[in-house]
Design an enzyme around this catalytic site. Structure first.
Site, PDB file in Angstrom:
ATOM      1  N   TYR A 109     105.837  63.746  66.448  1.00 29.10           N
ATOM      2  CA  TYR A 109     105.772  63.348  65.046  1.00 29.10           C
ATOM      3  C   TYR A 109     107.137  63.471  64.369  1.00 29.10           C
ATOM      4  CZ  TYR A 109     103.602  62.400  60.574  1.00 29.10           C
ATOM      5  OH  TYR A 109     103.255  61.810  59.383  1.00 29.10           O
TER       6      TYR A 109
ATOM      7  N   HIS B  47     109.181  67.909  54.529  1.00 27.21           N
ATOM      8  CA  HIS B  47     107.885  68.498  54.878  1.00 27.21           C
ATOM      9  C   HIS B  47     107.971  69.229  56.207  1.00 27.21           C
ATOM     10  CE1 HIS B  47     105.058  65.843  52.257  1.00 27.21           C
ATOM     11  NE2 HIS B  47     106.096  66.278  51.595  1.00 27.21           N
TER      12      HIS B  47
ATOM     13  N   PRO C 274     100.748  52.119  62.091  1.00 25.78           N
ATOM     14  CA  PRO C 274     101.521  53.099  61.301  1.00 25.78           C
ATOM     15  C   PRO C 274     101.044  54.547  61.403  1.00 25.78           C
ATOM     16  CG  PRO C 274     100.264  51.618  59.864  1.00 25.78           C
ATOM     17  CD  PRO C 274     100.072  51.125  61.255  1.00 25.78           C
TER      18      PRO C 274
ATOM     19  N   LYS D 251     106.115  55.633  62.980  1.00 30.34           N
ATOM     20  CA  LYS D 251     107.258  55.434  63.874  1.00 30.34           C
ATOM     21  C   LYS D 251     108.052  54.140  63.650  1.00 30.34           C
ATOM     22  CE  LYS D 251     107.106  59.158  66.139  1.00 30.34           C
ATOM     23  NZ  LYS D 251     107.634  60.040  65.126  1.00 30.34           N
TER      24      LYS D 251
ATOM     25  N   TYR E 298      95.796  63.891  57.346  1.00 38.26           N
ATOM     26  CA  TYR E 298      95.175  62.887  58.213  1.00 38.26           C
ATOM     27  C   TYR E 298      93.712  63.307  58.371  1.00 38.26           C
ATOM     28  CZ  TYR E 298      99.752  61.064  59.598  1.00 38.26           C
ATOM     29  OH  TYR E 298     100.999  60.483  59.594  1.00 38.26           O
TER      30      TYR E 298
HETATM   31  C1  LIG Z   1     101.552  49.254  55.431  1.00 39.13           C
HETATM   32  C2  LIG Z   1     102.650  49.724  56.336  1.00 39.13           C
HETATM   33  C3  LIG Z   1     102.914  51.077  56.437  1.00 39.13           C
HETATM   34  C4  LIG Z   1     103.917  51.546  57.272  1.00 39.13           C
HETATM   35  N1  LIG Z   1     104.144  52.895  57.364  1.00 39.13           N
HETATM   36  C5  LIG Z   1     105.160  53.334  58.133  1.00 39.13           C
HETATM   37  C6  LIG Z   1     105.506  54.734  58.163  1.00 39.13           C
HETATM   38  O1  LIG Z   1     104.885  55.572  57.513  1.00 39.13           O
HETATM   39  N2  LIG Z   1     106.566  55.119  58.915  1.00 39.13           N
HETATM   40  C7  LIG Z   1     107.286  54.226  59.652  1.00 39.13           C
HETATM   41  O2  LIG Z   1     108.242  54.620  60.325  1.00 39.13           O
HETATM   42  N3  LIG Z   1     106.972  52.893  59.656  1.00 39.13           N
HETATM   43  C8  LIG Z   1     105.948  52.431  58.901  1.00 39.13           C
HETATM   44  N4  LIG Z   1     105.671  51.085  58.855  1.00 39.13           N
HETATM   45  C9  LIG Z   1     106.466  50.170  59.646  1.00 39.13           C
HETATM   46  C10 LIG Z   1     107.790  49.842  58.989  1.00 39.13           C
HETATM   47  O3  LIG Z   1     107.597  49.390  57.670  1.00 39.13           O
HETATM   48  C11 LIG Z   1     108.499  48.756  59.830  1.00 39.13           C
HETATM   49  O4  LIG Z   1     108.538  49.202  61.156  1.00 39.13           O
HETATM   50  C12 LIG Z   1     109.908  48.494  59.323  1.00 39.13           C
HETATM   51  O5  LIG Z   1     109.844  47.733  58.135  1.00 39.13           O
HETATM   52  C13 LIG Z   1     110.737  47.737  60.370  1.00 39.13           C
HETATM   53  O6  LIG Z   1     111.964  47.363  59.824  1.00 39.13           O
HETATM   54  P1  LIG Z   1     112.655  46.020  60.297  1.00 39.13           P
HETATM   55  O7  LIG Z   1     113.944  45.946  59.533  1.00 39.13           O
HETATM   56  O8  LIG Z   1     112.687  45.938  61.753  1.00 39.13           O
HETATM   57  O9  LIG Z   1     111.672  44.854  59.838  1.00 39.13           O
HETATM   58  P2  LIG Z   1     111.237  44.398  58.383  1.00 39.13           P
HETATM   59  O10 LIG Z   1     111.206  45.532  57.447  1.00 39.13           O
HETATM   60  O11 LIG Z   1     110.021  43.581  58.566  1.00 39.13           O
HETATM   61  O12 LIG Z   1     112.438  43.469  57.901  1.00 39.13           O
HETATM   62  C14 LIG Z   1     112.630  42.161  58.397  1.00 39.13           C
HETATM   63  C15 LIG Z   1     113.333  41.350  57.342  1.00 39.13           C
HETATM   64  O13 LIG Z   1     113.596  40.047  57.855  1.00 39.13           O
HETATM   65  C16 LIG Z   1     113.272  39.086  56.867  1.00 39.13           C
HETATM   66  N5  LIG Z   1     112.961  37.833  57.557  1.00 39.13           N
HETATM   67  C17 LIG Z   1     111.835  37.505  58.233  1.00 39.13           C
HETATM   68  N6  LIG Z   1     111.933  36.268  58.720  1.00 39.13           N
HETATM   69  C18 LIG Z   1     113.146  35.792  58.359  1.00 39.13           C
HETATM   70  C19 LIG Z   1     113.823  34.571  58.559  1.00 39.13           C
HETATM   71  N7  LIG Z   1     113.261  33.565  59.252  1.00 39.13           N
HETATM   72  N8  LIG Z   1     115.058  34.412  58.052  1.00 39.13           N
HETATM   73  C20 LIG Z   1     115.648  35.430  57.346  1.00 39.13           C
HETATM   74  N9  LIG Z   1     115.043  36.621  57.112  1.00 39.13           N
HETATM   75  C21 LIG Z   1     113.819  36.797  57.618  1.00 39.13           C
HETATM   76  C22 LIG Z   1     112.093  39.684  56.137  1.00 39.13           C
HETATM   77  O14 LIG Z   1     111.938  39.145  54.837  1.00 39.13           O
HETATM   78  C23 LIG Z   1     112.493  41.156  56.090  1.00 39.13           C
HETATM   79  O15 LIG Z   1     113.253  41.479  54.957  1.00 39.13           O
HETATM   80  C24 LIG Z   1     104.688  50.600  58.028  1.00 39.13           C
HETATM   81  C25 LIG Z   1     104.440  49.232  57.913  1.00 39.13           C
HETATM   82  C26 LIG Z   1     103.425  48.783  57.088  1.00 39.13           C
HETATM   83  C27 LIG Z   1     103.182  47.298  56.978  1.00 39.13           C
END
Ligand SMILES: Cc1cc2nc3c(=O)[nH]c(=O)nc-3n(C[C@H](O)[C@H](O)[C@H](O)COP(=O)(O)OP(=O)(O)OC[C@H]3O[C@@H](n4cnc5c(N)ncnc54)[C@H](O)[C@@H]3O)c2cc1C
Length: 391
Positions: A385, A72, A293, A297, A201
């Site tokens: 962005y 995009h 969100p 980011k 948006y």
């Molecule tokens: C509705 C929504 C919309 C979003 N939209 C956007 C967007 O448009 N753009 C964007 O950049 N970000 C967006 N985000 C944010 C993005 O999804 C997160 O920032 C991203 O998932 C972070 O990745 P992570 O690997 O750090 O954490 P997570 O994806 O949360 O992964 C953590 C992992 O650790 C596991 N875990 C947790 N506790 C334990 C434990 N005790 N033992 C073992 N495993 C464990 C979990 O099951 C999970 O698989 C959005 C989030 C939400 C909720």
């Protein structure tokens, strides 16, 4: 069990870290609480910055992303009955975003790790990082009812906001910065072609709405709702009616509807834990910081953290130099705080706040007007962005 880096969490941060470490000849084992099926179908982010795309493509995990991702070159802001396009190609030439579901990134990274013989243990319980201050940290856990321990040189806490790694750091070490917003986002995934080529948006008196997409057949929508809203109070017809009321605000634009295949409500919050490391434990992604969100980011910050951490581990393993490891938190936090500010700013610009008085509403209106009429203000939005440079 023994490895070089024990990674807790198979979200984007943990999986990408494991993949990048493998490319640098560093072994890791990923411990994940959920099943593979669950993490591969968890619908969340979908907007990838240019730098995140580049990291995935350069690492060899971006083949499907390049094929199926939707590039995009702009987004639309819609308020006051007007539409205003933030044109990336004009404001930040050569930079764009790619729409590709987080669950697809997760699938691609799991496939890459397994193809390379990588170890991911799904459905582990009772994960506890131990001995993190000394040179021999380990993670104890249960897998298939068997108590086990994974010894490592380092532990990477990639276990998201509700994980256990951050809490393993002794009290008093971390400083927390936290902000809760007086609303949540109702997210709905619908099996209908997007009604727009670009993200919209929108905001009016009823609140904020975002029209996004995941593929040419799948649309993604968000609605500002009360933080304690019950999803049961939102049958599909109500979601479509509210989306139409907030999005169909310009002449001739209609929202196409279809079956809602997934829906849920997420609280909106900003959070940073500083520093992002203690002893041999390093936090990355949502384990260390989250953003509302609105600025898209979260996933991108997670990807950035683990590229910095990979370089730091690579330097330590190749020459014993700990300077990059020592500076990990500092190197990440600069970008984290830029994203914090941008996400807060987008949220403030676009949502309705019950606490606002007439003066606050005029200020918000004035800033919206400025963003839509000033090239400098539009460029600032566009630059943040699409994502600042990788360093
Ligand atoms: C509705 C929504 C919309 C979003 N939209 C956007 C967007 O448009 N753009 C964007 O950049 N970000 C967006 N985000 C944010 C993005 O999804 C997160 O920032 C991203 O998932 C972070 O990745 P992570 O690997 O750090 O954490 P997570 O994806 O949360 O992964 C953590 C992992 O650790 C596991 N875990 C947790 N506790 C334990 C434990 N005790 N033992 C073992 N495993 C464990 C979990 O099951 C999970 O698989 C959005 C989030 C939400 C909720």
């Amino acid at each position: 069990m023994r490895t070089q880096v024990a990674i807790v969490g198979a979200g984007p941060a943990g999986l990408l870290l494991s993949h990048l470490l493998h490319l640098r000849g560093i072994e890791s084992v990923v411990l994940e609480a959920r099943s593979r099926e669950y993490v591969e179908h968890r619908v969340r982010a979908g907007v990838l910055e240019q730098g995140t795309v580049d990291t995935l493509v350069e690492s060899g995990a971006g083949e499907r992303l390049l094929r199926e991702g939707l590039v995009h070159h702009g987004i639309e802001l819609r308020f006051g009955g007007q539409r205003h396009r933030i044109a990336f190609e004009k404001l930040v030439p050569g930079r764009a975003i790619t729409v590709y579901g987080q669950q697809e990134v997760v699938k691609d990274l799991i496939a890459a790790r397994l193809a390379a013989g990588g170890q991911i243990l799904f459905e582990v319980d009772d994960v506890v990082p131990e001995e993190i201050e000394g040179p021999r940290p380990q993670v104890s856990f249960t897998h298939r009812s068997q108590p086990l321990a994974l010894q490592a040189d380092f532990i990477a806490g990639c276990d998201g906001f509700h994980g256990v790694c951050r809490d393993a750091i002794p009290p008093g070490v971390l400083q927390f910065f936290d902000k809760e917003y007086p609303f949540g986002w109702l997210g709905a995934l619908a099996a209908v072609a997007p009604s727009s080529d670009e993200l919209i948006y929108a905001s009016n008196d009823r609140g904020f709405a975002l029209h996004s997409m995941r593929s040419p057949q799948l649309s993604r929508f968000y609605l500002q709702v009360a933080p304690d809203e019950d999803i049961e109070a939102w049958p599909d017809e109500r979601i479509w009616a509210e989306l139409a009321a907030r999005l169909e605000t310009v002449p001739g634009w209609n929202l196409a509807t279809g079956p809602v295949v997934e829906k849920g409500i997420t609280a909106m919050r900003s959070f940073v834990a500083e520093p992002m490391q203690f002893g041999r434990l390093f936090l990355a992604g949502d384990a260390a910081h989250i953003v509302p969100p609105t600025g898209a980011k979260g996933l991108n910050l997670a990807a950035f953290d683990v590229t910095v951490l990979t370089e730091a581990f690579a330097a330590w393993y190749s020459s014993g130099d700990a300077a990059l490891l020592d500076g990990y938190s500092r190197a990440c936090l600069r970008r984290v705080w830029r994203a914090q500010h941008f996400s807060w700013w987008m949220t403030t610009l676009l949502h309705s706040f019950d606490s606002y008085d007439a003066y606050d509403r005029r200020l918000q209106q004035s800033y919206r007007d400025y963003v839509c009429t000033s090239e400098a203000a539009s460029t600032s939005l566009a630059e943040n962005y699409v994502g600042l440079g990788r360093r």
